[in-house]
Design a protein around this motif. Sequence first.
Motif, short mmCIF file in Angstrom:
data_model
loop_
_atom_site.label_atom_id
_atom_site.label_comp_id
_atom_site.label_asym_id
_atom_site.label_seq_id
_atom_site.Cartn_x
_atom_site.Cartn_y
_atom_site.Cartn_z
N PHE A 79 -3.72 0.24 -3.06
CA PHE A 79 -2.88 -0.92 -3.31
C PHE A 79 -2.00 -0.64 -4.51
CE2 PHE A 79 -6.52 -3.18 -1.24
CZ PHE A 79 -5.80 -3.70 -0.16
N VAL A 80 -0.75 -1.06 -4.44
CA VAL A 80 0.16 -0.92 -5.58
C VAL A 80 0.84 -2.26 -5.82
CG1 VAL A 80 0.56 1.55 -5.26
CG2 VAL A 80 2.05 -0.09 -4.12
N GLY A 81 1.13 -2.54 -7.09
CA GLY A 81 1.80 -3.78 -7.42
C GLY A 81 0.85 -4.96 -7.47
N PRO A 82 1.38 -6.13 -7.79
CA PRO A 82 0.55 -7.33 -7.97
C PRO A 82 0.24 -8.04 -6.66
CG PRO A 82 2.85 -7.87 -8.35
CD PRO A 82 2.81 -6.38 -8.08
N ASP A 83 -0.68 -9.03 -6.73
CA ASP A 83 -0.89 -9.95 -5.60
C ASP A 83 0.40 -10.74 -5.39
OD1 ASP A 83 -3.47 -9.08 -5.71
OD2 ASP A 83 -4.34 -10.99 -6.36
N VAL B 131 0.87 -1.18 0.00
CA VAL B 131 0.00 0.00 0.00
C VAL B 131 0.90 1.23 0.00
CG1 VAL B 131 -1.73 1.34 1.27
CG2 VAL B 131 -1.87 -1.17 1.23
N ALA B 132 0.55 2.21 -0.82
CA ALA B 132 1.32 3.46 -0.91
C ALA B 132 0.38 4.58 -1.32
CB ALA B 132 2.46 3.31 -1.90
N GLN B 133 0.91 5.78 -1.43
CA GLN B 133 0.09 6.91 -1.84
C GLN B 133 -0.48 6.68 -3.24
OE1 GLN B 133 2.03 10.72 -1.56
NE2 GLN B 133 1.37 10.98 0.55
N LYS B 134 -1.68 7.18 -3.47
CA LYS B 134 -2.29 7.09 -4.80
C LYS B 134 -1.38 7.76 -5.82
CE LYS B 134 -7.15 6.76 -3.43
NZ LYS B 134 -8.47 7.44 -3.40
N GLY B 135 -1.28 7.17 -6.99
CA GLY B 135 -0.42 7.73 -8.02
C GLY B 135 0.99 7.17 -8.00
N THR B 136 1.30 6.38 -6.95
CA THR B 136 2.62 5.75 -6.90
C THR B 136 2.75 4.72 -8.02
OG1 THR B 136 2.75 6.05 -4.50
CG2 THR B 136 4.18 4.37 -5.46
N ARG B 137 3.91 4.62 -8.62
CA ARG B 137 4.11 3.66 -9.71
C ARG B 137 3.83 2.24 -9.23
NH1 ARG B 137 10.58 3.30 -10.83
NH2 ARG B 137 9.76 1.81 -12.37
N GLN B 138 3.35 1.41 -10.13
CA GLN B 138 2.95 0.05 -9.79
C GLN B 138 4.12 -0.93 -9.68
OE1 GLN B 138 -0.31 -1.12 -9.06
NE2 GLN B 138 -0.67 1.08 -8.93
N ASP B 139 5.30 -0.53 -10.11
CA ASP B 139 6.47 -1.40 -10.00
C ASP B 139 6.95 -1.42 -8.55
OD1 ASP B 139 8.78 -2.84 -10.22
OD2 ASP B 139 9.70 -1.57 -11.78
N VAL B 140 6.79 -2.55 -7.90
CA VAL B 140 7.24 -2.67 -6.51
C VAL B 140 8.33 -3.73 -6.39
CG1 VAL B 140 5.10 -1.85 -5.46
CG2 VAL B 140 5.33 -4.28 -6.04
N SER B 141 9.07 -3.93 -7.47
CA SER B 141 10.18 -4.88 -7.44
C SER B 141 11.28 -4.35 -6.51
CB SER B 141 10.75 -5.05 -8.85
OG SER B 141 11.28 -3.82 -9.32
N GLY C 136 1.51 -6.02 3.77
CA GLY C 136 0.79 -6.88 4.71
C GLY C 136 -0.28 -7.70 4.01
N ASN C 137 -1.16 -8.28 4.80
CA ASN C 137 -2.24 -9.11 4.30
C ASN C 137 -3.28 -8.25 3.57
OD1 ASN C 137 -4.97 -10.46 4.51
ND2 ASN C 137 -3.69 -12.10 5.33
N MET C 138 -3.56 -8.58 2.32
CA MET C 138 -4.48 -7.78 1.52
C MET C 138 -5.87 -7.71 2.13
SD MET C 138 -5.90 -8.38 -2.36
CE MET C 138 -7.00 -9.66 -1.76
N VAL C 139 -6.38 -8.85 2.62
CA VAL C 139 -7.72 -8.86 3.19
C VAL C 139 -7.79 -7.98 4.44
CG1 VAL C 139 -9.51 -10.29 4.22
CG2 VAL C 139 -8.26 -11.13 2.24
N THR C 140 -6.75 -8.06 5.27
CA THR C 140 -6.69 -7.22 6.47
C THR C 140 -6.75 -5.75 6.11
OG1 THR C 140 -5.39 -8.89 7.62
CG2 THR C 140 -5.36 -6.68 8.54
N TYR C 141 -5.98 -5.35 5.11
CA TYR C 141 -6.02 -3.95 4.66
C TYR C 141 -7.38 -3.61 4.07
CZ TYR C 141 -0.89 -3.59 5.07
OH TYR C 141 0.40 -3.55 5.52
N TYR C 142 -7.94 -4.52 3.29
CA TYR C 142 -9.20 -4.25 2.60
C TYR C 142 -10.33 -3.94 3.57
CZ TYR C 142 -13.24 -4.89 -0.46
OH TYR C 142 -14.42 -4.72 -1.14
#
Length: 261
Positions: free
Chosen positions: A206-210, A123-133, A186-192
């Motif tokens: 949310f940023v990046g893939p599952d 999770v990051a600020q909106k507009g953050t690039r989706q590359d989380v490598s 963290g856990n996606m469901v917990t954040y959701y």
Amino acid sequence: MRLPLTSRRSHHRSVCVLLSALLCSGLACAQASYRIATEGTYRPWSFKDAQGALQGWDVDIANALCERMKARCEILAQDWDGIIPGLMARKYDMIVASMAITEQRRQRVDFSDKYKDTISRFVAQKGTRQDVSPSALKGKTIGVQRGSIQANYLSQNYKNSDLKFYDTPQAAELDLVAGRVEYILGNMVTYYVGFMKTAESANFAFVGPDLKGGLLGDGNGIAVRKGDVELLSKINAALAAIRADGTYDRITAKYFPFKLM
């Protein structure tokens, strides 16, 4: 020769006592009793209400399992980073705390059959690039709960990032909002159902893939001490029962608008 009435009654009681002793030899008829650890700060999985009582999905699942096992159970809260050591020290008999099944943990505990899937997300600020490598997040500050699978994942793969470790997921979320970290994992469901439903999350997404599998585990299981085959068998049978009769889905629907497995 017929026995007198009083003798017949005495004889009948003796036979009943003998049959009871045979049927309940040893501790076979004693109700099983278990102590169960959960975390207690991990809403909606486990948390304390205003009265200090433990609530949440894992707590409801634990109670349902105990009902199927016809066991008396005490559920207690335990800090996450000490939850496996506490099990090994026999402070409790099992851990029902959405614990991810990993090879590293399998070396210390035995796991039940999987009782839900786990997906991790950044999770990051909106507009953050989706590359989380790892290369994309080099030098970035990332918050994560200490002792979690996500913490281990980051420690192994994001060595060039500035990792911040917290006792609870909520503490990491607060630092994200305050700008002290740029990402949290963290856990996606917990954040959701938690952070992403709050007003404070308005500027975050949310940023990046599952992320799942490998260091992030093969779903969640209930942990018991190594070699506790009898208890593990009872837990697996109870898990199968609550899934078959709809109890599992009813508990899940109480907390989430989607299935967990």
